[in-house]
Write an enzyme that holds these catalytic residues in place. Structure first.
Site, mmCIF file in Angstrom:
data_model
loop_
_atom_site.group_PDB
_atom_site.id
_atom_site.type_symbol
_atom_site.label_atom_id
_atom_site.label_comp_id
_atom_site.label_asym_id
_atom_site.label_seq_id
_atom_site.Cartn_x
_atom_site.Cartn_y
_atom_site.Cartn_z
ATOM 1 N N HIS A 1 -9.152 1.160 -5.382
ATOM 2 C CA HIS A 1 -8.256 0.275 -4.623
ATOM 3 C C HIS A 1 -6.828 0.692 -4.913
ATOM 4 O O HIS A 1 -6.449 0.841 -6.086
ATOM 5 C CB HIS A 1 -8.467 -1.188 -5.013
ATOM 6 C CG HIS A 1 -9.850 -1.656 -4.713
ATOM 7 N ND1 HIS A 1 -10.256 -1.959 -3.443
ATOM 8 C CD2 HIS A 1 -10.924 -1.815 -5.521
ATOM 9 C CE1 HIS A 1 -11.532 -2.312 -3.478
ATOM 10 N NE2 HIS A 1 -11.967 -2.213 -4.721
ATOM 11 N N TYR B 1 0.795 -1.228 0.000
ATOM 12 C CA TYR B 1 0.000 0.000 0.000
ATOM 13 C C TYR B 1 0.828 1.278 0.000
ATOM 14 O O TYR B 1 0.275 2.368 -0.077
ATOM 15 C CB TYR B 1 -0.944 0.005 1.201
ATOM 16 C CG TYR B 1 -1.863 -1.191 1.220
ATOM 17 C CD1 TYR B 1 -2.873 -1.327 0.279
ATOM 18 C CD2 TYR B 1 -1.711 -2.203 2.158
ATOM 19 C CE1 TYR B 1 -3.712 -2.432 0.274
ATOM 20 C CE2 TYR B 1 -2.545 -3.313 2.174
ATOM 21 C CZ TYR B 1 -3.534 -3.420 1.224
ATOM 22 O OH TYR B 1 -4.355 -4.518 1.227
#
Length: 141
Positions: free
Chosen positions: A96, A22
């Site tokens: 996302h 991430y």
């Protein structure tokens, strides 16, 4: 132009949670970068780890011109979130940070996607910028 940006479960841990997937930017870094990139847009940034609260955020977004939603793990099983999104008559983009389609098999299915206008995955934090650009283009600004 007002856009609701809703972030779901575990996204408050960005910057420290699995930075190899991430990245190292925090949610605050992402939201401030988005606000700087689009200074004429009024953003309503929210994050919660509670599904019922997120459903309330989605309902409140009905008065916005667009909605950007990163549901986190709720993507895969939160039918209540799908049902809250479905009646909204504004552009809705599911975002996302990682490419969920290149990860574990269970991450490749979204119960949210059928209730949104578009999906952005795998573009990192820039996905929020792409979603904003899409909403602005849809709204003709």
């Amino acid at each position: 132009m007002k856009i609701a940006v809703l972030n779901g479960v575990n996204l408050g841990a960005l910057g420290t949670r699995r930075p190899e997937i991430y990245g190292t930017l925090t949610l605050g870094d992402i939201t401030s970068g988005l606000a700087s990139a689009f200074p004429t847009v009024e953003f309503d940034f929210r994050q919660t780890d509670h599904e019922g609260e997120m459903v309330g955020f989605v309902r409140a977004a009905a008065s916005s011109d667009g909605l950007i939603l990163n549901p986190g793990a709720w993507t895969h099983y939160a039918y209540a979130l799908h049902d809250a999104l479905e009646p909204l008559e504004i552009p809705k983009v599911e975002v996302h940070i990682s490419n969920v389609h290149a990860r574990e098999e269970w991450r490749r299915h979204s119960v949210v996607s059928p209730a949104v206008s578009a999906v952005v995955a795998g573009m990192g934090p820039y996905g929020y910028h792409a979603a904003t650009g899409y909403i602005l283009a849809r709204e003709g600004t």
